[in-house]
Design an enzyme around this catalytic site. Sequence first.
Site, short mmCIF file in Angstrom:
data_model
loop_
_atom_site.label_atom_id
_atom_site.label_comp_id
_atom_site.label_asym_id
_atom_site.label_seq_id
_atom_site.Cartn_x
_atom_site.Cartn_y
_atom_site.Cartn_z
N ASP A 147 43.25 -30.54 0.15
CA ASP A 147 43.06 -29.96 -0.89
C ASP A 147 43.59 -28.60 -0.75
O ASP A 147 44.09 -28.07 0.31
CB ASP A 147 41.45 -29.94 -1.18
CG ASP A 147 40.72 -28.86 -0.33
OD1 ASP A 147 41.12 -28.43 0.84
OD2 ASP A 147 39.56 -28.42 -0.80
N TYR A 174 44.51 -37.39 -3.69
CA TYR A 174 43.57 -36.63 -2.95
C TYR A 174 42.07 -37.35 -2.72
O TYR A 174 41.52 -37.44 -1.83
CB TYR A 174 43.54 -35.08 -3.51
CG TYR A 174 42.32 -34.45 -2.90
CD1 TYR A 174 42.21 -34.07 -1.58
CD2 TYR A 174 41.04 -34.66 -3.52
CE1 TYR A 174 40.97 -33.50 -1.02
CE2 TYR A 174 39.78 -34.04 -3.13
CZ TYR A 174 40.02 -33.55 -1.78
OH TYR A 174 38.77 -32.82 -1.30
N GLU A 198 33.42 -36.32 -5.20
CA GLU A 198 34.71 -35.96 -5.39
C GLU A 198 35.23 -35.93 -6.77
O GLU A 198 35.88 -35.07 -7.20
CB GLU A 198 35.63 -36.83 -4.61
CG GLU A 198 35.48 -36.88 -3.06
CD GLU A 198 35.65 -35.51 -2.55
OE1 GLU A 198 36.57 -34.81 -3.05
OE2 GLU A 198 35.19 -35.29 -1.35
N CYS A 252 38.51 -18.54 4.75
CA CYS A 252 40.05 -18.34 4.63
C CYS A 252 40.33 -18.24 3.05
O CYS A 252 40.94 -19.24 2.68
CB CYS A 252 40.76 -19.34 5.24
SG CYS A 252 42.38 -19.01 5.34
#
Length: 186
Positions: free
Chosen positions: A132, A114, A31, A185
């Site tokens: 995100d 986040y 992360e 996407c």
Amino acid sequence: MFEKEITSWFKKNKRDLPWRKTDAWGVLVSEFMLQQTPVNRVLPIYEEWMKRWPTASSLAKATPAQVITAWGRLGYPRRALRLHECAKEITTNLGGKIPENEAELRALPGIGEYTAAAITAFAFEKRSLVLDINIRRLYARLFDGVETPTQAATKVEKSRYEELVPKREPHVWAAASMELGAVICT
């Protein structure tokens, strides 16, 4: 409404990423590295990093110069130093144990909203709002009918999207919606 379709798609199409089959430390490292950095740039550095420093205590013993050198061309070297500080905090003050809740995670150096949500979901399989840009783009298109989300998530947006997080296997939903947003996407 879309949960079953998206999670089914994910189970058939997910990328084989090393941080998806690791422990909490491996998720935490990923992360930090993935903040504003594409997966393809992170993969080789992550693999080397985890061989060199497979635990928080092993990274805590490194020098800042070693950490910056190993970070290489991932960009934003401050992230490497924060990860190093985080490892020291985990080792020194938390007995080597990574916190499992967002509030405690956010108290660590370099971990914001986040990152705490992502670690909570992916390392501990707990319910959290992982939001995100990939997930926000997917949600904007599916639920808001717009191509691109706003610059930053609003309180209203977060509240609406919080309701979408399923109670059962929320970590799968987070990974699935992120994956779909990242590879389809775009």
